[in-house]
Design a protein around this motif. Structure first.
Motif, PDB file in Angstrom:
ATOM      1  N   ILE A   3       0.865  -1.180   0.000  1.00 26.31           N
ATOM      2  CA  ILE A   3       0.000   0.000   0.000  1.00 26.31           C
ATOM      3  C   ILE A   3       0.900   1.228   0.000  1.00 26.31           C
ATOM      4  O   ILE A   3       1.756   1.381   0.867  1.00 26.31           O
ATOM      5  CB  ILE A   3      -0.923   0.014   1.229  1.00 26.31           C
ATOM      6  CG1 ILE A   3      -1.828  -1.216   1.216  1.00 26.31           C
ATOM      7  CG2 ILE A   3      -1.741   1.295   1.272  1.00 26.31           C
ATOM      8  CD1 ILE A   3      -2.652  -1.373   2.468  1.00 26.31           C
ATOM      9  N   TYR A   4       0.726   2.094  -0.982  1.00 25.10           N
ATOM     10  CA  TYR A   4       1.520   3.313  -1.106  1.00 25.10           C
ATOM     11  C   TYR A   4       0.691   4.522  -0.721  1.00 25.10           C
ATOM     12  O   TYR A   4      -0.496   4.589  -1.014  1.00 25.10           O
ATOM     13  CB  TYR A   4       2.022   3.485  -2.545  1.00 25.10           C
ATOM     14  CG  TYR A   4       3.027   2.431  -2.943  1.00 25.10           C
ATOM     15  CD1 TYR A   4       4.335   2.500  -2.496  1.00 25.10           C
ATOM     16  CD2 TYR A   4       2.661   1.370  -3.765  1.00 25.10           C
ATOM     17  CE1 TYR A   4       5.257   1.548  -2.864  1.00 25.10           C
ATOM     18  CE2 TYR A   4       3.569   0.417  -4.136  1.00 25.10           C
ATOM     19  CZ  TYR A   4       4.878   0.509  -3.681  1.00 25.10           C
ATOM     20  OH  TYR A   4       5.780  -0.442  -4.036  1.00 25.10           O
ATOM     21  N   HIS A  12      -4.456  16.804  -0.033  1.00 30.74           N
ATOM     22  CA  HIS A  12      -5.157  15.527   0.139  1.00 30.74           C
ATOM     23  C   HIS A  12      -4.135  14.399   0.272  1.00 30.74           C
ATOM     24  O   HIS A  12      -3.129  14.377  -0.422  1.00 30.74           O
ATOM     25  CB  HIS A  12      -6.062  15.231  -1.068  1.00 30.74           C
ATOM     26  CG  HIS A  12      -7.139  16.234  -1.260  1.00 30.74           C
ATOM     27  ND1 HIS A  12      -7.216  17.044  -2.365  1.00 30.74           N
ATOM     28  CD2 HIS A  12      -8.194  16.570  -0.480  1.00 30.74           C
ATOM     29  CE1 HIS A  12      -8.271  17.821  -2.268  1.00 30.74           C
ATOM     30  NE2 HIS A  12      -8.882  17.557  -1.119  1.00 30.74           N
ATOM     31  N   THR A  13      -4.415  13.478   1.179  1.00 31.29           N
ATOM     32  CA  THR A  13      -3.585  12.296   1.364  1.00 31.29           C
ATOM     33  C   THR A  13      -4.452  11.075   1.115  1.00 31.29           C
ATOM     34  O   THR A  13      -5.558  10.982   1.637  1.00 31.29           O
ATOM     35  CB  THR A  13      -3.020  12.251   2.798  1.00 31.29           C
ATOM     36  OG1 THR A  13      -2.295  13.453   3.032  1.00 31.29           O
ATOM     37  CG2 THR A  13      -2.098  11.073   2.997  1.00 31.29           C
ATOM     38  N   PHE A  14      -3.934  10.141   0.313  1.00 30.19           N
ATOM     39  CA  PHE A  14      -4.697   8.925   0.023  1.00 30.19           C
ATOM     40  C   PHE A  14      -3.733   7.761  -0.159  1.00 30.19           C
ATOM     41  O   PHE A  14      -2.545   7.949  -0.407  1.00 30.19           O
ATOM     42  CB  PHE A  14      -5.586   9.113  -1.221  1.00 30.19           C
ATOM     43  CG  PHE A  14      -4.831   9.477  -2.470  1.00 30.19           C
ATOM     44  CD1 PHE A  14      -4.505   8.514  -3.412  1.00 30.19           C
ATOM     45  CD2 PHE A  14      -4.470  10.796  -2.728  1.00 30.19           C
ATOM     46  CE1 PHE A  14      -3.824   8.842  -4.565  1.00 30.19           C
ATOM     47  CE2 PHE A  14      -3.805  11.149  -3.877  1.00 30.19           C
ATOM     48  CZ  PHE A  14      -3.473  10.170  -4.799  1.00 30.19           C
ATOM     49  N   GLU A  15      -4.267   6.562   0.013  1.00 30.31           N
ATOM     50  CA  GLU A  15      -3.485   5.336  -0.112  1.00 30.31           C
ATOM     51  C   GLU A  15      -4.007   4.509  -1.265  1.00 30.31           C
ATOM     52  O   GLU A  15      -5.217   4.461  -1.514  1.00 30.31           O
ATOM     53  CB  GLU A  15      -3.561   4.520   1.181  1.00 30.31           C
ATOM     54  CG  GLU A  15      -2.944   5.216   2.370  1.00 30.31           C
ATOM     55  CD  GLU A  15      -3.097   4.416   3.647  1.00 30.31           C
ATOM     56  OE1 GLU A  15      -3.913   3.461   3.680  1.00 30.31           O
ATOM     57  OE2 GLU A  15      -2.401   4.741   4.610  1.00 30.31           O
ATOM     58  N   GLU A  23       3.649   1.738 -12.287  1.00 33.30           N
ATOM     59  CA  GLU A  23       4.131   3.117 -12.287  1.00 33.30           C
ATOM     60  C   GLU A  23       3.422   3.905 -11.190  1.00 33.30           C
ATOM     61  O   GLU A  23       2.243   3.685 -10.921  1.00 33.30           O
ATOM     62  CB  GLU A  23       3.855   3.776 -13.641  1.00 33.30           C
ATOM     63  CG  GLU A  23       4.685   3.199 -14.781  1.00 33.30           C
ATOM     64  CD  GLU A  23       6.155   3.502 -14.613  1.00 33.30           C
ATOM     65  OE1 GLU A  23       6.492   4.625 -14.201  1.00 33.30           O
ATOM     66  OE2 GLU A  23       6.963   2.607 -14.876  1.00 33.30           O
ATOM     67  N   PRO A  24       4.114   4.852 -10.537  1.00 34.39           N
ATOM     68  CA  PRO A  24       3.438   5.661  -9.514  1.00 34.39           C
ATOM     69  C   PRO A  24       2.359   6.551 -10.116  1.00 34.39           C
ATOM     70  O   PRO A  24       2.454   6.965 -11.271  1.00 34.39           O
ATOM     71  CB  PRO A  24       4.558   6.495  -8.914  1.00 34.39           C
ATOM     72  CG  PRO A  24       5.762   6.273  -9.735  1.00 34.39           C
ATOM     73  CD  PRO A  24       5.513   5.145 -10.662  1.00 34.39           C
ATOM     74  N   LEU A  25       1.337   6.842  -9.319  1.00 28.44           N
ATOM     75  CA  LEU A  25       0.265   7.717  -9.777  1.00 28.44           C
ATOM     76  C   LEU A  25       0.783   9.144  -9.915  1.00 28.44           C
ATOM     77  O   LEU A  25       1.701   9.560  -9.203  1.00 28.44           O
ATOM     78  CB  LEU A  25      -0.903   7.682  -8.798  1.00 28.44           C
ATOM     79  CG  LEU A  25      -1.572   6.326  -8.583  1.00 28.44           C
ATOM     80  CD1 LEU A  25      -2.675   6.456  -7.551  1.00 28.44           C
ATOM     81  CD2 LEU A  25      -2.127   5.794  -9.890  1.00 28.44           C
ATOM     82  N   THR A  26       0.166   9.908 -10.805  1.00 25.73           N
ATOM     83  CA  THR A  26       0.593  11.289 -11.022  1.00 25.73           C
ATOM     84  C   THR A  26      -0.472  12.297 -10.648  1.00 25.73           C
ATOM     85  O   THR A  26      -0.184  13.487 -10.565  1.00 25.73           O
ATOM     86  CB  THR A  26       0.983  11.503 -12.500  1.00 25.73           C
ATOM     87  OG1 THR A  26      -0.106  11.143 -13.332  1.00 25.73           O
ATOM     88  CG2 THR A  26       2.191  10.658 -12.861  1.00 25.73           C
ATOM     89  N   SER A  27      -1.731  11.838 -10.423  1.00 26.08           N
ATOM     90  CA  SER A  27      -2.801  12.783 -10.092  1.00 26.08           C
ATOM     91  C   SER A  27      -3.590  12.282  -8.884  1.00 26.08           C
ATOM     92  O   SER A  27      -3.692  11.088  -8.631  1.00 26.08           O
ATOM     93  CB  SER A  27      -3.729  12.992 -11.285  1.00 26.08           C
ATOM     94  OG  SER A  27      -4.346  11.774 -11.632  1.00 26.08           O
ATOM     95  N   VAL A  38       4.569   9.406  -1.110  1.00 26.02           N
ATOM     96  CA  VAL A  38       5.189   9.805   0.148  1.00 26.02           C
ATOM     97  C   VAL A  38       6.050   8.642   0.631  1.00 26.02           C
ATOM     98  O   VAL A  38       5.584   7.509   0.723  1.00 26.02           O
ATOM     99  CB  VAL A  38       4.121  10.153   1.205  1.00 26.02           C
ATOM    100  CG1 VAL A  38       4.769  10.522   2.520  1.00 26.02           C
ATOM    101  CG2 VAL A  38       3.215  11.257   0.710  1.00 26.02           C
ATOM    102  N   LEU A  39       7.312   8.932   0.952  1.00 30.91           N
ATOM    103  CA  LEU A  39       8.223   7.910   1.465  1.00 30.91           C
ATOM    104  C   LEU A  39       8.462   8.160   2.950  1.00 30.91           C
ATOM    105  O   LEU A  39       8.686   9.288   3.373  1.00 30.91           O
ATOM    106  CB  LEU A  39       9.547   7.954   0.715  1.00 30.91           C
ATOM    107  CG  LEU A  39       9.459   7.697  -0.787  1.00 30.91           C
ATOM    108  CD1 LEU A  39      10.821   7.856  -1.430  1.00 30.91           C
ATOM    109  CD2 LEU A  39       8.904   6.318  -1.054  1.00 30.91           C
TER     110      LEU A  39
END
Length: 89
Positions: A3-4, A12-15, A23-27, A38-39
């Motif tokens: 879970i990233y 806004h923060t979401f998982e 690939e990481p999300l961009t939007s 977020v790392l």
């Protein structure tokens, strides 16, 4: 699947559950603003009386070639080396 956590520019923060190869999300999923992954630092717990003393031992200077402990002389080690080289001939 891990879970990233993502955070957008508007706060806004979401998982998201994704594969590691995805690939990481961009939007942002809420407002479509640009988002970044977020790392977080990894939690490391050192347990015990002390890793330095238990891992490296008490006679560390003797192994490195430093001063010999009290009661031992450096010549006692070199005499055994000279007798070993004489037997090689």
């Amino acid at each position: 699947m891990p879970i990233y956590e993502y955070r957008c520019e508007r706060g806004h923060t979401f998982e998201v559950m994704q594969r590691m190869s995805d690939e990481p999300l961009t939007s942002c999923s809420t407002c479509e603003a640009p988002a970044r992954r977020v790392l977080h630092p990894v939690a490391v717990h050192f347990k015990g009386s002390g890793f330095y003393t238990t891992d490296y031992g008490r006679n560390r200077t003797k192994r490195i070639g430093g001063d010999a402990p009290e009661g031992e002389s450096k010549s006692s080690g070199s005499s055994s080396d000279s007798s070993g080289s004489a037997s090689d001939d």
